[in-house]
Design a protein around this motif. Structure first.
Motif, PDB file in Angstrom:
ATOM      1  N   LYS A 421       0.957  -1.049   0.054  1.00 38.47           N
ATOM      2  CA  LYS A 421       0.054  -0.105   0.293  1.00 38.47           C
ATOM      3  C   LYS A 421       1.166   1.101   0.078  1.00 38.47           C
ATOM      4  CE  LYS A 421      -3.982   0.326   2.296  1.00 38.47           C
ATOM      5  NZ  LYS A 421      -5.089   0.753   1.007  1.00 38.47           N
ATOM      6  N   ASP A 422       2.001   1.432   0.395  1.00 34.80           N
ATOM      7  CA  ASP A 422       2.991   1.913   0.255  1.00 34.80           C
ATOM      8  C   ASP A 422       3.371   2.940  -1.182  1.00 34.80           C
ATOM      9  OD1 ASP A 422       3.442   2.120   3.219  1.00 34.80           O
ATOM     10  OD2 ASP A 422       6.075   1.704   3.086  1.00 34.80           O
ATOM     11  N   ARG A 423       3.059   1.842  -2.282  1.00 37.59           N
ATOM     12  CA  ARG A 423       3.065   1.464  -3.453  1.00 37.59           C
ATOM     13  C   ARG A 423       1.841   1.658  -4.422  1.00 37.59           C
ATOM     14  NH1 ARG A 423       8.855   1.277  -3.873  1.00 37.59           N
ATOM     15  NH2 ARG A 423       9.181  -0.780  -3.948  1.00 37.59           N
ATOM     16  N   ASP A 424       1.332   2.329  -3.706  1.00 34.40           N
ATOM     17  CA  ASP A 424      -0.085   2.593  -3.989  1.00 34.40           C
ATOM     18  C   ASP A 424      -1.361   2.128  -3.397  1.00 34.40           C
ATOM     19  OD1 ASP A 424      -2.491   2.648  -5.903  1.00 34.40           O
ATOM     20  OD2 ASP A 424      -2.084   1.302  -7.208  1.00 34.40           O
ATOM     21  N   SER A 429      -7.280  -3.303   1.805  1.00 29.20           N
ATOM     22  CA  SER A 429      -6.953  -3.625   2.430  1.00 29.20           C
ATOM     23  C   SER A 429      -6.519  -5.088   2.983  1.00 29.20           C
ATOM     24  CB  SER A 429      -7.293  -2.515   3.997  1.00 29.20           C
ATOM     25  OG  SER A 429      -7.005  -1.407   3.862  1.00 29.20           O
ATOM     26  N   ALA A 430      -7.442  -5.135   2.296  1.00 25.81           N
ATOM     27  CA  ALA A 430      -7.370  -6.908   2.963  1.00 25.81           C
ATOM     28  C   ALA A 430      -6.459  -7.928   2.567  1.00 25.81           C
ATOM     29  CB  ALA A 430      -8.752  -7.804   3.598  1.00 25.81           C
ATOM     30  N   LEU A 431      -6.862  -7.443   1.147  1.00 33.31           N
ATOM     31  CA  LEU A 431      -5.465  -7.596  -0.064  1.00 33.31           C
ATOM     32  C   LEU A 431      -4.035  -7.516  -0.082  1.00 33.31           C
ATOM     33  CD1 LEU A 431      -4.386  -9.716  -2.790  1.00 33.31           C
ATOM     34  CD2 LEU A 431      -5.471  -7.049  -4.079  1.00 33.31           C
ATOM     35  N   ALA A 432      -3.404  -6.330   0.766  1.00 32.63           N
ATOM     36  CA  ALA A 432      -2.340  -6.078   0.736  1.00 32.63           C
ATOM     37  C   ALA A 432      -2.160  -6.431   1.845  1.00 32.63           C
ATOM     38  CB  ALA A 432      -2.884  -4.165   0.989  1.00 32.63           C
ATOM     39  N   GLU A 433      -2.593  -6.740   2.979  1.00 31.52           N
ATOM     40  CA  GLU A 433      -2.403  -6.973   4.047  1.00 31.52           C
ATOM     41  C   GLU A 433      -1.819  -8.457   3.881  1.00 31.52           C
ATOM     42  OE1 GLU A 433      -4.260  -8.455   8.362  1.00 31.52           O
ATOM     43  OE2 GLU A 433      -4.660  -6.696   7.778  1.00 31.52           O
ATOM     44  N   LEU A 434      -2.225  -9.619   2.561  1.00 35.99           N
ATOM     45  CA  LEU A 434      -2.218 -11.068   2.383  1.00 35.99           C
ATOM     46  C   LEU A 434      -0.979 -10.819   1.628  1.00 35.99           C
ATOM     47  CD1 LEU A 434      -2.709 -13.188   2.210  1.00 35.99           C
ATOM     48  CD2 LEU A 434      -3.653 -13.940   0.343  1.00 35.99           C
ATOM     49  N   VAL A 435      -0.883  -9.650   0.685  1.00 32.88           N
ATOM     50  CA  VAL A 435       0.496 -10.019   0.274  1.00 32.88           C
ATOM     51  C   VAL A 435       1.403  -9.823   0.946  1.00 32.88           C
ATOM     52  CG1 VAL A 435       2.023  -8.266  -1.899  1.00 32.88           C
ATOM     53  CG2 VAL A 435      -0.746  -8.946  -1.855  1.00 32.88           C
ATOM     54  N   LEU A 458      -8.050 -16.392  -1.725  1.00 31.50           N
ATOM     55  CA  LEU A 458      -9.942 -16.513  -2.114  1.00 31.50           C
ATOM     56  C   LEU A 458     -10.759 -16.106  -1.539  1.00 31.50           C
ATOM     57  CD1 LEU A 458      -9.955 -20.792  -3.182  1.00 31.50           C
ATOM     58  CD2 LEU A 458     -10.090 -18.059  -4.493  1.00 31.50           C
ATOM     59  N   LYS A 459     -10.375 -15.630   0.211  1.00 32.42           N
ATOM     60  CA  LYS A 459     -10.980 -14.924   1.358  1.00 32.42           C
ATOM     61  C   LYS A 459     -11.085 -13.396   1.336  1.00 32.42           C
ATOM     62  CE  LYS A 459     -10.075 -18.848   4.762  1.00 32.42           C
ATOM     63  NZ  LYS A 459      -9.823 -18.553   5.865  1.00 32.42           N
ATOM     64  N   VAL A 460      -9.642 -13.292   0.159  1.00 26.03           N
ATOM     65  CA  VAL A 460     -10.113 -11.897   0.062  1.00 26.03           C
ATOM     66  C   VAL A 460     -10.107 -10.807  -1.068  1.00 26.03           C
ATOM     67  CG1 VAL A 460      -8.203 -11.181   2.077  1.00 26.03           C
ATOM     68  CG2 VAL A 460      -7.871 -11.738  -0.067  1.00 26.03           C
ATOM     69  N   ILE A 461     -10.169 -11.553  -2.410  1.00 20.14           N
ATOM     70  CA  ILE A 461     -11.067 -11.082  -3.811  1.00 20.14           C
ATOM     71  C   ILE A 461     -11.844 -11.809  -3.799  1.00 20.14           C
ATOM     72  CG2 ILE A 461      -8.443 -11.474  -3.991  1.00 20.14           C
ATOM     73  CD1 ILE A 461      -9.676 -14.159  -5.773  1.00 20.14           C
TER      74      ILE A 461
END
Length: 461
Positions: A421-424, A429-435, A458-461
């Motif tokens: 999320k510092d990049r974009d 948020s949920a996806l960024a947290e997983l990445v 699959l839980k965050v997309i």
């Protein structure tokens, strides 16, 4: 068996030995996770925590200095000086000193001296295997050509196609094909679009030119390992159709992916992909990896030349350039390329030692564990690299901040990934947290398998 041995002949650890019989990366320094760990005390204070890297592909070995303050010396001369180093590697606009080592060379870091011993396999000790292999394949003498700006792989392609009209055997795989155009060229060879005269089917014809002399044993090892890649039959993996060798040239026919690579698509889309498209490609990469990591492999070549069976293949170099695209019913389908071909070529000793980071992988899409423990790379390194590729699709940036002042290998070892999320900030948020969880590689990788990641994804997309 080819073997490289490093022996400390001067310093606090005099007498300690390290042996390598297969492709390895070896980091030397005072950090606790270095492969060759030197004492972290005042006596060794001139040695950096991560001082240098040994790129080993027995019998080849190269040392690369990480830009240490006090330098790395070979035979009492600092590498990087023009009078001894003719193999300086340039990356991101900077020059990083490397030196190809020979038997009996000495490496010096501070007051510690290492002696290099190289043992090349003797072909005389196994005449029966050589004679058997020669009678089976009837290989002609290898031309020992290198792929460079002066040599043209297309000359070899035309020679192969011409010979295919008069010979059978391993050339039957490319009989009747016409080369349309060059699709790309890399360190070990080139790839071409080829069409069949009769059924007009298209294939990608990859030609790999050995950088060292081929012999029946290396040929046999490569052909055995490369056939493992033909076992991979999945919609998200580029299918290898035929593998052959003629007149010292190795060639393959594979699926042709008309959409180019994900790296090219990112560039075409202005530097990043829409979230929905990036997720679709990411999921397809994971599907291909999940299959490959669990497929039954009947013949795995060990370092001593013996074979065994096993489960799963690890790619070790997942990146946007190795993800190709084709259209199925008007929808883009991602396919993982080079699943094992380059590794088999390298393991058989046909590639020689290439510039660090080419044969060993790409540090921009590599977790630090893969550098520290390269030869034991497990499926989780592919999970990390696939997520780093997803990160690149979303942001147009690598997970770590690389700059022109620091060796990229050292950056991978020392610097943590930047939160996505510092990049974009627009990334959910949920996806960024997983990445971010996947890309955290200290003290260890969080996700050991593709399935574990997919369940969370699959839980965050």
């Amino acid at each position: 068996m080819n073997k490289v041995k490093i022996t400390i002949i001067k310093g606090a650890l005099t007498g300690k030995e390290y042996s390598f019989t297969e492709r390895s990366l070896c980091v030397i320094g005072r950090a606790l996770d270095c492969n060759i760990l030197l004492p972290d005390d005042e006596l060794h204070s001139t040695i950096s925590r991560y001082h240098c890297l040994l790129d080993i592909n027995p019998p080849e070995i190269c040392v690369r200095d990480f830009g240490s303050l006090n330098g790395t010396f070979v035979n009492q001369k600092k590498i990087g000086q023009r009078d001894i180093d003719e193999n300086i590697h340039k990356a991101q606009g900077l020059i990083y000193p490397e030196y190809n080592l020979q038997d009996n060379d000495q490496i010096q870091l501070g007051d510690t001296i290492f002696k290099v011993t190289v043992n090349s396999e003797s072909l005389v000790n196994d005449n029966s295997e050589i004679q058997e292999e020669e009678s089976t394949h009837k290989l002609e003498q290898n031309l020992n050509l290198e792929v460079s700006s002066q040599s043209n792989p297309l000359d070899k392609v035309n020679h192969l196609l011409n010979e295919a009209e008069h010979h059978k055997g391993e050339l039957i795989a490319i009989k009747g094909y016409l080369v349309r155009k060059e699709l790309g060229r890399g360190n070990m060879g080139a790839v071409y679009l080829a069409s069949h005269f009769e059924n007009r089917s298209n294939v990608a014809l990859k030609v790999m030119l050995p950088k060292v002399e081929s012999n029946p044993r290396t040929h046999k090892q490569f052909m055995r390992e490369s056939r493992n890649t033909q076992l991979l039959r999945h919609k998200n993996i580029v299918q290898v159709h035929d593998v052959g060798c003629y007149d010292g040239t190795y060639f393959f026919t594979t699926d042709y992916c008309e959409g180019g690579s994900v790296a090219q698509l990112i560039k075409k889309k202005g530097g990043r992909l829409p979230l929905s498209l990036a997720i679709k490609i990411y999921m397809q990469i994971l599907d291909g990896l999940d299959y490959a990591h669990q497929v039954e492999i009947p013949s795995i070549v060990l370092a001593d030349g013996k074979t065994t069976s096993g489960t799963g293949l690890v790619h070790r170099d997942i990146k946007p350039g190795n993800i190709l695209l084709t259209k199925k019913a008007g929808i883009w389908q991602a396919k993982i390329a080079d699943f094992g071909l380059a590794k088999a070529f390298d393991t058989a000793g046909l590639s020689g030692r290439t510039a660090t980071g080419v044969s060993a992988g790409t540090p921009y899409y590599m977790p630090r564990q893969q550098i520290i423990n390269f030869k034991l790379a497990k499926p989780e390194v592919d999970v990390w690299a696939a997520t780093a590729t997803f990160y690149k699709m979303l942001t147009g940036r690598h997970p770590r901040n690389y700059n022109k002042r620091t060796d990229p290998w050292l950056t991978t070892l020392k610097m943590p990934p930047i939160p996505v999320k510092d990049r974009d900030v627009a990334i959910p948020s949920a996806l960024a947290e997983l990445v971010d969880r996947v890309l955290c590689d200290k003290p260890e990788l969080s996700f050991k398998s593709v399935r574990a990641l997919k369940n969370e994804l699959l839980k965050v997309i």
